[in-house]
Each structure stands twice: as structure tokens, then as C-alpha cells.
Design a protein around this motif. Structure first.
Motif, mmCIF file in Angstrom:
data_model
loop_
_atom_site.group_PDB
_atom_site.id
_atom_site.type_symbol
_atom_site.label_atom_id
_atom_site.label_comp_id
_atom_site.label_asym_id
_atom_site.label_seq_id
_atom_site.Cartn_x
_atom_site.Cartn_y
_atom_site.Cartn_z
ATOM 1 N N ARG A 109 161.555 57.873 11.693
ATOM 2 C CA ARG A 109 162.041 57.937 13.316
ATOM 3 C C ARG A 109 163.075 57.503 13.885
ATOM 4 N NH1 ARG A 109 156.407 59.249 16.222
ATOM 5 N NH2 ARG A 109 155.539 60.950 15.231
ATOM 6 N N GLY A 110 163.310 56.062 12.130
ATOM 7 C CA GLY A 110 164.705 54.692 13.214
ATOM 8 C C GLY A 110 164.193 53.451 13.672
ATOM 9 N N MET A 111 162.644 53.839 13.690
ATOM 10 C CA MET A 111 162.333 52.530 13.724
ATOM 11 C C MET A 111 162.943 51.353 12.966
ATOM 12 S SD MET A 111 158.914 53.011 15.722
ATOM 13 C CE MET A 111 158.689 53.587 16.681
ATOM 14 N N THR A 112 162.837 50.033 13.299
ATOM 15 C CA THR A 112 163.110 48.990 12.530
ATOM 16 C C THR A 112 161.594 48.665 11.639
ATOM 17 O OG1 THR A 112 161.852 47.279 13.718
ATOM 18 C CG2 THR A 112 164.414 48.073 13.734
ATOM 19 N N PRO A 113 161.721 47.814 10.581
ATOM 20 C CA PRO A 113 160.068 47.859 9.758
ATOM 21 C C PRO A 113 159.029 46.794 10.828
ATOM 22 C CG PRO A 113 162.130 47.736 7.974
ATOM 23 C CD PRO A 113 162.349 47.767 9.816
ATOM 24 N N LEU A 114 159.604 45.859 11.589
ATOM 25 C CA LEU A 114 158.906 45.078 12.304
ATOM 26 C C LEU A 114 158.409 46.227 13.808
ATOM 27 C CD1 LEU A 114 157.517 42.381 13.109
ATOM 28 C CD2 LEU A 114 159.117 41.722 14.286
ATOM 29 N N GLN A 115 159.091 46.804 13.606
ATOM 30 C CA GLN A 115 158.524 47.760 14.916
ATOM 31 C C GLN A 115 157.501 48.935 14.257
ATOM 32 O OE1 GLN A 115 162.183 49.814 16.235
ATOM 33 N NE2 GLN A 115 162.552 48.258 18.055
ATOM 34 N N ALA A 116 157.787 49.254 13.219
ATOM 35 C CA ALA A 116 156.744 50.473 12.767
ATOM 36 C C ALA A 116 155.576 50.013 12.724
ATOM 37 C CB ALA A 116 157.026 50.508 11.765
ATOM 38 N N ILE A 117 155.448 48.602 12.009
ATOM 39 C CA ILE A 117 154.082 47.880 11.725
ATOM 40 C C ILE A 117 153.260 47.807 13.023
ATOM 41 C CG2 ILE A 117 154.423 47.488 9.339
ATOM 42 C CD1 ILE A 117 154.668 44.303 10.916
ATOM 43 N N ARG A 118 153.990 47.669 14.463
ATOM 44 C CA ARG A 118 153.246 47.171 15.359
ATOM 45 C C ARG A 118 153.017 48.314 16.466
ATOM 46 N NH1 ARG A 118 157.720 42.582 17.874
ATOM 47 N NH2 ARG A 118 157.590 41.079 17.209
ATOM 48 N N TYR A 119 153.906 49.292 16.338
ATOM 49 C CA TYR A 119 152.869 50.673 16.846
ATOM 50 C C TYR A 119 151.756 51.161 15.815
ATOM 51 C CZ TYR A 119 156.851 51.766 19.688
ATOM 52 O OH TYR A 119 157.885 51.345 21.214
ATOM 53 N N THR A 120 152.115 50.708 14.536
ATOM 54 C CA THR A 120 151.041 51.592 13.918
ATOM 55 C C THR A 120 149.476 50.478 14.203
ATOM 56 O OG1 THR A 120 152.470 52.122 12.131
ATOM 57 C CG2 THR A 120 149.547 52.337 11.572
ATOM 58 N N GLY A 121 149.618 49.261 14.041
ATOM 59 C CA GLY A 121 148.366 48.568 14.562
ATOM 60 C C GLY A 121 147.783 48.965 15.947
#
Length: 481
Positions: A76-88
Motif C-alpha cells: 500500500r506504499g508504507m515504509t518498512p518501519l510504518q508497516a511493522i508499527r501498524y501490524t504490531g
């Protein structure tokens, strides 16, 4: 049978336990192996305090699910850091990514031990789990983002009881103490296997040096198959040889003394007959000289016989309660009569009260030998001082003369048979003090000599009060007597 004996003999010759060198080598080698093994385990515990295990099925599915969610957010265009934060946040978990430069991305920041744990998980060829301090790390699954590979890790609470730092330290201390205990026990066993037989050898050598010629090394030493056992066997062989030589010498001395008495008696009879038949006055000095020499020879033979009986424990002993003060007064009265003829005197000081057990005639003879010796060597117009003391069950008799003393090198040998000090010019057989020592030792006492600081020689006799003298000879000598 001959072949078997030859085989076992050859086997013993190659057996490392049959030699002292082999035993030392094996003990040290075994101790080093044990210490090295335990040290390796302890170092492993210190180097990797966490635990690595295989993933369970549920953990593997959870890890795959989280990777799918992270890849969805990356799409969806998120950065790796944003992706793990949202998933967490969505699943209530802590997710981390290791970028291509091996930098850890995610919050909260793990401590140093957890970083080591993460490193071990990332280096693994397949996904694994690691446990440390109540948390469990899962990973690492690869994730591709813009042509580069990241690795996903998941941190979840551990359901098992956490390993506290105190527990781990206690475990390491336990391993260390165990290593020290095992090595200490092995070293103690090694030292004991050497020191115990050597102590027994030393005890036996001291008994042999103390006059117990029958002393032998215990069988537990001589049965050993190593060098110490051979030393014990050689020592026993030496002791047996010494015993035979000394017993033969003592028996020869006793036999010669007995044999000399018969011709000496005939010589004295012949001398009496010669005096009666010779009426010449000019022969009297020569006959007197023969008589004096015969008396000296008879006295010497009597001393030799007494010394032989004392050394062989064949002296008849009549132990009884002795009034030592009365005995000393009697001996001193006789000695004073002899001393006055030589312009000398003897003085007695009694400072004890107890009686002692012993043979009165033998003690009287021993003390008289010392006093007469002192009278002979003290200067004219001086006195020989005899004093007694009592302390801790021991009566001490000191005989001090005012003579020239004895060279220090002669003092240890003064009580040896036929020994005379190098500075003496007076006659004597050298047996009187030797008889004294044997008589005193037969009463479990001791005798010593020392030069007095103000001049003269002091001989000290020490006698225990309540110990009975030796009454029985040694078994071997008793059978031969």
C-alpha cells in the motif's frame, strides 16, 4: 601356564599404574580433562545465556501471518518501519525488521543480550525461536522490499517461567564450584596416594633409627606395584640386613666378653702363685703392674657384659618404687670419699619430692658413672654440683663439673661406645656413659650433654616418674638368649 604368566608379567610392565610416572601422568591428565570439560560448559553458558529452540506449529503460522500483513502494508506504499508499527498495533505484538545492513528496526529497543539473541536467529538457516528473560523471539522470515531483503522477527511474551539473571548466575556458580570440587577431590586423592605411604616409610625409618630393629614397612606399602612399593621392599631388605648385622655384632661382643673371663681368672690365679714362689723384691713392681692391668681388663669385660645385656634387653630388671633422694645421697657420699683424695668435692641439691619406678641397682650404676666421670675431669679445688628438678611428671638430674668441657663436635657422640672426646688426655674405656644411656633409656628416659657457659660440662638425666622400665627383651633376642 608359563605363557599366561609371561603375558601377565609383560602386561604389568606396560601398565601405566605400575609406575609412579604413569600414575602421576594419568591423574594429572584426568584432572585436566575434567576441568577442561566443565570449563567448556561454563564458558558456553556465559557466552550464550539464552536458549534456542525449534518453532512450534502455532508459532510458525503466527510468524507467516505477520509477514503477510507486513507485505500487505508495504504494498500500500508504507515504509518498512510504518508497516511493522501498524501490524504490531493491530495484533498487539512487537515486530522488528533487520535491514540489509543488519540494522534492527522497531520499538522498544531490546537490551544487549537480546541483540545477541537476534543475531543468532538471523544467522540461522531456517526460522527458529529464542527465549530470554520471559520473552520469546520468533524469526527470521525474509521480506523483499524494493529489491532488497529484510528479515522479520516477532517478540511475544513467554508462557514459561522466565530465567532470571540471579538464577543463571547461580547456575554458572554451581558449575564452577562443581569443577573446583571434582578437580580438588582428584588432586587430594593424588596427593594422598603419594603422601600416605611416604609417611608410613618415615615412621618406620624413625622407629628403626630409635633402636627398634624389628620395624618394617606396612604391607599396604610393600604390596604396591609402583616405585613406592619397590622402595618399601628395598627398605625392608635393608632393615633386615641391618638387624642381622647388629645382632651378630652384639652377640659376638657378648661371647668374646664371656670367653675372656676364663683366661683372665686363670691369669689372676697364676699371678698369685707367682707372688708366693717369687721372693724377690725387684719383681714386685712388675707383678703389681700385671695385677693392675688385670683388674682394668676385668672391669672392662664387666662393662662390656653389662652393655651387651642392656642393648639386647637381657638385663634383669627389678622395678620398684625408688626414693631417688636417698639413692643420690648414698652415691654422693661414696663419690665424695673418692673426690677428696683428688682435692675435689661433690655437692648435692635436692629439689624434688616424688618417687619413681625403676631398678635401683641399675640407676645407681648409671648415675655413679656420670658422677665419677665428672670427678675425673673437674679442676682441682672445685666441686661437682648435682641438682634435681621435678616438672610435669619428669625428674631431671643434672651433673655439672668445672672441667675443660667437650668440643661441640664431640657432644653428639659422647654416649657412643668406646668414644672419647678429642681433648681428653685421661684414660678410660669409653663405655661408662654408653652404659648410662642404655640404662636411662631402659627406664624410658633420656640423657644429654652440653657445655656450660661459665665452663665445664653438664650431663642431664631425665626420668619419668610413673612409667615402669622395660622388663622384657625383644622377641628375637629372647629366643636366642
Amino acid at each position: 601356564m608359563g605363557f599366561l604368566r609371561s603375558f601377565f608379567s609383560k602386561f604389568r610392565s606396560y601398565n601405566p599404574l605400575a609406575s609412579l610416572t604413569g600414575r602421576i601422568f594419568l591423574w594429572f591428565w584426568l584432572t585436566l580433562v575434567v576441568i577442561s570439560a566443565v570449563s567448556f560448559l561454563v564458558l558456553q553458558q556465559w557466552a550464550r545465556p539464552y536458549e534456542l529452540t525449534e518453532l512450534s506449529r502455532d508459532e510458525e503460522q503466527l510468524l507467516v501471518l505477520q509477514r503477510a500483513e507486513v507485505e500487505n502494508y508495504l504494498g500500500r506504499g508504507m515504509t518498512p518501519l510504518q508497516a511493522i508499527r501498524y501490524t504490531g498495533v493491530q495484533y498487539g505484538l512487537d515486530l522488528y525488521l533487520v535491514d540489509p545492513n543488519f540494522r534492527l528496526m522497531g520499538q522498544p529497543r531490546p537490551d544487549q543480550i537480546e541483540l545477541y539473541l537476534v543475531g543468532s536467529i538471523v544467522e540461522s538457516e531456517r526460522p527458529i525461536a529464542g527465549t530470554w528473560e520471559g520473552v520469546r523471539w520468533l524469526g527470521a522470515l525474509p521480506i523483499t522490499y524494493r529489491g532488497e531483503t529484510y528479515r522479520l522477527l516477532l517478540k511475544i511474551p513467554n508462557e514459561r517461567k522466565p530465567n532470571s539473571m540471579v538464577g543463571l548466575i547461580n547456575e554458572r556458580i554451581t558449575w564452577t564450584l562443581l569443577a573446583l570440587l571434582v578437580s580438588g577431590m582428584l588432586s587430594l586423592q593424588l596427593a594422598s596416594s603419594f603422601s600416605r605411604p611416604l609417611k608410613l616409610l618415615r615412621t618406620t625409618s624413625r622407629r628403626l633409627a630409635g633402636g627398634h630393629l624389628e620395624a618394617r614397612v606396612p604391607a599396604q606399602v610393600t604390596r604396591r606395584a609402583d616405585d613406592i612399593g619397590q622402595l618399601g621392599q628395598d627398605f625392608d631388605h635393608m632393615a633386615e640386613r641391618i638387624q642381622k648385622l647388629i645382632e651378630a655384632q652384639q652377640k659376638l661382643l657378648s661371647n668374646i666378653s664371656h670367653e675372656l673371663r676364663s683366661p683372665l681368672t686363670r691369669l689372676q690365679i697364676a699371678l698369685g702363685i707367682a707372688r708366693q714362689k717369687s721372693g724377690l723384691d725387684d719383681m714386685a713392681p712388675q707383678l703389681d703392674r700385671i695385677e693392675r692391668e688385670g683388674q682394668r681388663l676385668e672391669e672392662l669385660i664387666a662393662q662390656l657384659l653389662q652393655l651387651s645385656r642392656l642393648e639386647n634387653r637381657l638385663q634383669h630388671m627389678d622395678p620398684q618404687a625408688i626414693d631417688l633422694a636417698k639413692l643420690l645421697r648414698s652415691v654422693v657420699d661414696d663419690a665424695n670419699f673418692e673426690a677428696k683424695a683428688k682435692q675435689r668435692s661433690v655437692r648435692l641439691q635436692i629439689n624434688h619430692q616424688s618417687r619413681l619406678q625403676g631398678d635401683q641397682l641399675l640407676l645407681s650404676s648409671a648415675i655413679e658413672n656420670v658422677i665419677r666421670n665428672a670427678i675425673n675431669y673437674t679442676e682441682e679445688n672445685t666441686e661437682v654440683l648435682i641438682s634435681t628438678q621435678e616438672q610435669r611428671g619428669i625428674i631431671t638430674i643434672s651433673v655439672l663439673d668445672r672441667g675443660p668441657g667437650v668440643p661441640e663436635g664431640d657432644l653428639p657422640h659422647l654416649f657412643d661406645q668406646f668414644y672419647r672426646a678429642t681433648n681428653t688426655k685421661k684414660g678410660g674405656s669409653g663405655l661408662g656413659l654408653s652404659i648410662t644411656r642404655q640404662a636411662i633409656e631402659a627406664h624410658h628416659g633420656s640423657v644429654t650433654a652440653e657445655n656450660w657457659p661459665d665452663g665445664g660440662l653438664q650431663i642431664t638425666l631425665r626420668l619419668p616418674i610413673d612409667i615402669k622400665p622395660i622388663e622384657k627383651p625383644r622377641d628375637v633376642l629372647q629366643q636366642r638368649a
